[in-house]
Structure formats: C-alpha cells, structure tokens
Design a protein around this motif. Structure first.
Motif, PDB file in Angstrom:
ATOM      1  N   MET A 437      42.929  82.990  15.163  1.00  0.00           N
ATOM      2  CA  MET A 437      42.797  83.688  16.441  1.00  0.00           C
ATOM      3  C   MET A 437      41.994  84.970  16.251  1.00  0.00           C
ATOM      4  SD  MET A 437      46.660  83.113  17.914  1.00  0.00           S
ATOM      5  CE  MET A 437      46.303  83.781  19.529  1.00  0.00           C
ATOM      6  N   GLY A 438      41.404  85.448  17.344  1.00  0.00           N
ATOM      7  CA  GLY A 438      40.612  86.666  17.298  1.00  0.00           C
ATOM      8  C   GLY A 438      39.155  86.448  16.962  1.00  0.00           C
ATOM      9  N   TYR A 439      38.732  85.198  16.857  1.00  0.00           N
ATOM     10  CA  TYR A 439      37.380  84.868  16.425  1.00  0.00           C
ATOM     11  C   TYR A 439      36.367  84.903  17.571  1.00  0.00           C
ATOM     12  CZ  TYR A 439      33.816  82.113  13.847  1.00  0.00           C
ATOM     13  OH  TYR A 439      32.672  81.668  13.229  1.00  0.00           O
ATOM     14  N   SER A 440      36.835  84.740  18.800  1.00  0.00           N
ATOM     15  CA  SER A 440      35.921  84.485  19.918  1.00  0.00           C
ATOM     16  C   SER A 440      34.916  85.613  20.142  1.00  0.00           C
ATOM     17  CB  SER A 440      36.724  84.228  21.197  1.00  0.00           C
ATOM     18  OG  SER A 440      37.592  85.318  21.463  1.00  0.00           O
ATOM     19  N   VAL A 441      35.396  86.837  20.316  1.00  0.00           N
ATOM     20  CA  VAL A 441      34.492  87.941  20.638  1.00  0.00           C
ATOM     21  C   VAL A 441      33.555  88.280  19.473  1.00  0.00           C
ATOM     22  CG1 VAL A 441      34.381  90.400  21.234  1.00  0.00           C
ATOM     23  CG2 VAL A 441      35.958  88.894  22.445  1.00  0.00           C
ATOM     24  N   PRO A 442      34.056  88.452  18.237  1.00  0.00           N
ATOM     25  CA  PRO A 442      33.111  88.739  17.137  1.00  0.00           C
ATOM     26  C   PRO A 442      32.052  87.654  16.960  1.00  0.00           C
ATOM     27  CG  PRO A 442      35.355  89.212  16.444  1.00  0.00           C
ATOM     28  CD  PRO A 442      35.458  88.516  17.761  1.00  0.00           C
ATOM     29  N   SER A 443      32.436  86.386  17.043  1.00  0.00           N
ATOM     30  CA  SER A 443      31.457  85.313  16.852  1.00  0.00           C
ATOM     31  C   SER A 443      30.432  85.299  17.974  1.00  0.00           C
ATOM     32  CB  SER A 443      32.155  83.953  16.751  1.00  0.00           C
ATOM     33  OG  SER A 443      32.925  83.680  17.908  1.00  0.00           O
ATOM     34  N   ALA A 444      30.859  85.613  19.189  1.00  0.00           N
ATOM     35  CA  ALA A 444      29.908  85.674  20.305  1.00  0.00           C
ATOM     36  C   ALA A 444      28.913  86.807  20.117  1.00  0.00           C
ATOM     37  CB  ALA A 444      30.665  85.847  21.623  1.00  0.00           C
ATOM     38  N   ILE A 445      29.382  87.934  19.592  1.00  0.00           N
ATOM     39  CA  ILE A 445      28.478  89.056  19.326  1.00  0.00           C
ATOM     40  C   ILE A 445      27.483  88.678  18.239  1.00  0.00           C
ATOM     41  CG2 ILE A 445      28.366  91.419  18.442  1.00  0.00           C
ATOM     42  CD1 ILE A 445      31.136  91.847  19.764  1.00  0.00           C
ATOM     43  N   ALA A 446      27.969  88.059  17.164  1.00  0.00           N
ATOM     44  CA  ALA A 446      27.066  87.634  16.096  1.00  0.00           C
ATOM     45  C   ALA A 446      26.021  86.658  16.618  1.00  0.00           C
ATOM     46  CB  ALA A 446      27.869  86.986  14.967  1.00  0.00           C
TER      47      ALA A 446
END
Length: 568
Positions: A437-446
């Motif tokens: 969990m918690g992957y959605s926002v950082p991966s979208a930014i990357a």
C-alpha cells in the motif's frame, strides 16, 4: 594521495598499489565519482531524501545532468525509484540516509524484490572510524538488507567508487532483475580519488537454442488450447509489439500476470484478460483448461496459482521462459525451461511459423469474447444516489489517449483498472505486485516525470492514499501532472472482505474516518474536487482534466462511494 588516518589504505593482505603515473586522470571526491558513474550509466533522475551522511554525493548531483527529485519520505522515494525501474531498462535510483532513513526505504526494496524490478538504493552510513561503537543512527546494513536484496555492498575503499556503481547496476539487471543496496560511509565518499570511470558491465540476455525452438514448435503443434502468459518488467515496446503480431497471426491467446496489463494490448484480439488475486471469470479456469501454458518473463507463482493450488498437476505442460535459471518463485510443473529475456526469446519465437489450427481460432475467440464482455464499459449516464466508480470509469476511459498509463497501489479499488482501463502498450500499468500500500501516488509522480506528455492516472484507496499522499508536494515541486482518483469507502476494503469471509458480521480494525482529500490537493498546489453524488461525476472529470491540460497541475478527484461495492 593522502588518506585519512582512520581509513586503511588497502585491504588487509592486499598488495600495495603502484604509484599513480604522471598523466593520471583528474582527481575528484569519491562521492562526485559516484555521480559521474551514474551519468555514464544513463541515469536521468535520482529520488532523494537528503541526509548529512551523503552530502558529498548531493554536492556531485548539483552540477550533473541527473535531475534530483527531493521527496518527502523515504518510502515515497523508494517507490518512485522502483516505479522508474519498472518503466525503463535501467535500475531506478533512490538515495536515503542511515538508520531511520534506510528503515523507511525498506518497503520499496521489498516491492522491487518481489516484483523483480531493477533498482539501486544508495544509503549514507556513519563514518568508517565510528563503526561498531553504536554511533548515531548506526545499523548493520548487511544484516538488515541481505535477505531482501540481490546484493548489499559497502564502499569501504574510496578508489572502488566507480567500480561499485558498475557492479551494483550489473547485479540489479542481470539474471532475474531486483534491488541492490550500496552503503556509502560519510567519510569515505569525501576522499579524493582518480576520477577514471569503470565502464558499464554488459548483461547477458540468453536466447533460444535450436533445441529450445524445436521443443516449443513441437509442443505448439500438438496443442489445441495453447495459452501465453506475459509478466515481469523486463520487456521493451518492440518485443511486446513483435509478440502481439505473432500471437494474432496464429490466433493464440495471451493473458497478463496480475498488475502487468498492456504487454499484449487491451484491444488485441489475442488478449484475454488478467490473471491474479480476485481474477474475473474470463480467466479464472484458464490455467487448468489450457493444454500448453507458456509463461514469458515470469513464472507461475503464488498469486497466479491462487496460493499454489492451481496448475499443480505434474502431467500438465508448462514452458517457462525466464532469464532466471533458478526459477525462483515457481510453482507447479516444468516441462521445459528457456533461459532468455523476453525480447530475445520473441526474436526467435517469430521465426516459428505454424499452420493455424481451427481449434486455436475457436479457443481464442471464445476467451476474447468473454474478455470483451467483462471489459465493456458500464453506462456513462449517472444514476440517482451515491457516487460510483463504475460511472467514473465510464466517463474517464473514453477521454484516454492510446498511450495512457495507470498506476496502482493495493486494494480492491485497483480492480476497476484491471477491468476497464485500456492498457495499450508495454508499461501502461505500473503497480506493486507485492500488495504494498502507498504505492499509487509516488508511482504516478515517477511516471509523470518520466513521460511528461502522457496521461497518467492513479487509482488510490482512501486507506493507502494517506500512506504517501504527502508526495503530492513533490508533484507540485517538479511539475508532475497525474490524475489522482481517491476512492473513499471509509475502510480498508480488502481486509474487510477477508474479515467478512472468516469472521462474518464482526467488523474490527478496518473502518476509517477520512479528511477532505480534495482540500489536501488544493493545499499542495493542485486541483481538488470532492464528489459525493453520481450526477456530479461527468463535470468533475471534465474539470480535473482541464486543470491538468490548461493549468499544468496535478488533479485529484475525491470520490465518496458506498462500502462493499466491488468492480467484480
């Protein structure tokens, strides 16, 4: 060159080095040489939470071509680096400090390990002279990371700085890709050394032998219901295109490993859906029904085999195509192994030209029809009452360009993307297959930073969003423009589902009280809108997309939905 008295000039027992010739290369600090080596390996960005332990590396980044992405938490930095490794042929790079910083980054390392993602995590360490004295933030880097990384290396000898970077990148990319950890003692990286760089180390790609090709051709010719399963992160778009054309030419179906959709495009007549946790009926029984299963880039592991239950009959025929000769994570029978990266295997696969069987056409057509029915969008017209994810997807999907990408964390909210999002190319679905969990926002930014011209969408649950939602500050700082959809059902939905199955009507530890996510987005400098009623969804999607395209900011839709409503 004079070394600090606290640093041994050579390893114990090692021969003394020869004097440097008069025409030696320029002298730089080891930290600067590390940065130069990263540049030489093609690194474009480093995801960083700064620490005093690696200031010399940060100083080297100051004048380099590498973009330094300053993150707000080491978990977010590690996730961004891991996502970068999924999208590219090179390892993603993260840099964090000792002790607490390294601990916070561990979650991204575990994701890279289970998802076979090339990644290099640089960790600043205490000074060499302070080791084993319980210095401030001291920890044993090898004891912490050795079981969850392909290699853990410590730069104890400054002159090896460039060599260790080359070794780290080689280890991350060779064989089954994965994470590598490099420890950087604070005083060692400040030493001046010869700045000559170690060249990148070539990575073996394997390939099909004549015997391999013959065995596969024979197995295909004898099969009436063949099935390919694509997975992993070790592909290129060229390889994905070649495979798709070959499958379509032969009327052979392909399914996608959990959360890796897009290698064979969503609209391809050969694509028959995803396989994994909570998989839909179109692919639920495929693994047992097929008489020839060809895994490419992955192996039949825990998730695909539904907890090591499906496809366990040793009489079943499985061809496994992976560069990992150990077949780590494999479950069930192995009829034949081909040691090759996907692109190299496909280069030889396309030379196999077999007569198309009527049974192949019927088999593929049946499965494709079921997939098309499953993926057909629901009505776009809103209904009375509470906002619904079905309505949002029906209004969003028609606006998506062909190269749109979706990123996902973990939770039942991801199933709307599995079902409806049109993944049309390789690396158009970036997710954490270890259920992190918690992957959605950082991966979208990357993804937005790597591909600024593409439409990047992330679907986050209300539970996982707050685990790294603060990285929206990073999005604003560096101009990332993803569309963030927060599905707010006021609970940890996946855990609640398991709870209802095993402890029915005893809800405990799964309910949430949430903040105003749209106001959070606005506070971070983006566009935010809260939607509670279904009738407001079309205008909210339109406004969010306008903010991305016209104002060049990220946008967040806070969708408040009913509990216990699922995608399938």
């Amino acid at each position: 060159m004079k070394l600090p008295a606290t640093i041994p000039p050579t390893r114990p027992g090692a021969p003394q080095s020869s004097p440097r010739p008069a025409a030696a290369a320029a002298i730089k600090s080891a930290g600067h040489v590390i940065v130069d080596s990263l540049v030489a390996h093609g690194v474009q960005r480093a995801h960083v939470v700064p620490g005093e332990s690696f200031l010399d590396v940060l100083d080297g980044l100051h004048d380099s071509t590498i973009e330094t992405i300053v993150c707000r938490h080491e978990g977010g930095a590690a996730y961004m680096a891991e996502a970068d490794g999924k999208m590219n042929q090179l390892p993603g790079v993260a840099m964090v400090t000792r002790g607490p910083g390294a601990a916070n980054a561990h979650v991204g390392l575990h994701t890279a390990w289970q998802d076979s993602t090339p990644m290099v995590l640089f960790v600043g360490l205490i000074p060499f002279a302070h080791r084993d004295r319980e210095a401030f933030q001291e920890f044993d880097i090898k004891a912490w990371f050795d079981t969850g990384a392909k290699r853990v290396m410590v730069l104890d000898h400054a002159e090896r700085a460039s060599e260790i970077v080359a070794e780290a990148f080689f280890a991350a990319m060779s064989g089954r890709p994965g994470p590598v950890v490099v420890g950087l003692p604070e005083d060692v990286i400040r030493q001046d050394i010869d700045s000559t760089l170690h060249p990148p180390i070539p990575v073996a790609t394997g390939g099909m032998t004549t015997a391999d090709s013959g065995a596969l051709a024979t197995a295909l010719a004898a099969s009436t219901k063949p099935l390919f399963v694509t997975g992993g992160n070790d592909w290129t778009q060229e390889g994905a295109d070649l495979l798709t054309r070959w499958l379509e030419k032969h009327h052979i179906p392909a399914a996608a490993e959990w959360r890796t959709e897009g290698t064979v495009p969503f609209h391809s007549p050969s694509y028959v859906g995803p396989i994994g946790y909570g998989r839909p009926r179109p692919t639920y029984d495929l693994l047992e029904e097929t008489d020839l299963l060809v895994f490419v880039g992955t192996v039949p592991g825990d998730v695909i085999t539904d907890g090591f239950l499906c496809r366990q009959d040793w009489n079943k025929k499985n061809f496994l195509v992976t560069i990992d000769p150990s077949l780590r994570g494999r479950s069930g029978p192995v009829s034949y192994q081909i040691v090759a990266k996907p692109d190299v295997f496909i280069r030889d696969l396309v030379k196999i030209d077999l007569p198309v069987k009527s049974e192949w056409k019927a088999w593929t057509s049946r499965m494709r029809t079921e997939q098309e029915s499953f993926a057909a969008l629901p009505p776009a017209s809103p209904v009375d009452g509470q906002a619904r994810m079905d309505t949002l997807m029906a209004n969003l999907v028609p606006t998506l360009p062909a190269d749109a990408m979706v990123t996902l964390g973990a939770g039942e909210h991801t199933n709307w993307a599995h079902r409806y999002f049109p993944t049309q190319r390789y690396a158009s679905m970036i997710s954490a297959r270890n259920g992190s969990m918690g992957y959605s926002v950082p991966s979208a930014i990357a993804a937005s930073l790597a591909y600024p011209g593409r439409r990047i969408v992330t679907i986050a649950g209300d539970g996982e969003f707050l685990m790294n939602g603060q990285e929206l500050a990073t999005a604003a700082q560096y101009g990332a423009t993803p569309l963030v959809i927060v599905m707010d059902n006021q609970e940890y939905g996946t855990i609640r589902t398991h709870q209802e199955r095993h402890y029915p009507q005893r809800v405990s530890g799964t309910q949430l009280k949430n903040p105003e996510f749209a106001l959070m987005a606005q506070a971070f400098g983006g566009f935010g809108i809260k939607v509670e009623h279904d009738r407001d969804i079309p205008s909210a999607v339109e406004a969010a997309l306008a903010a991305i395209h016209e104002d060049r900011v990220f946008a967040l839709i806070h969708l408040v939905v009913e509990q216990r409503v699922k995608a399938y």
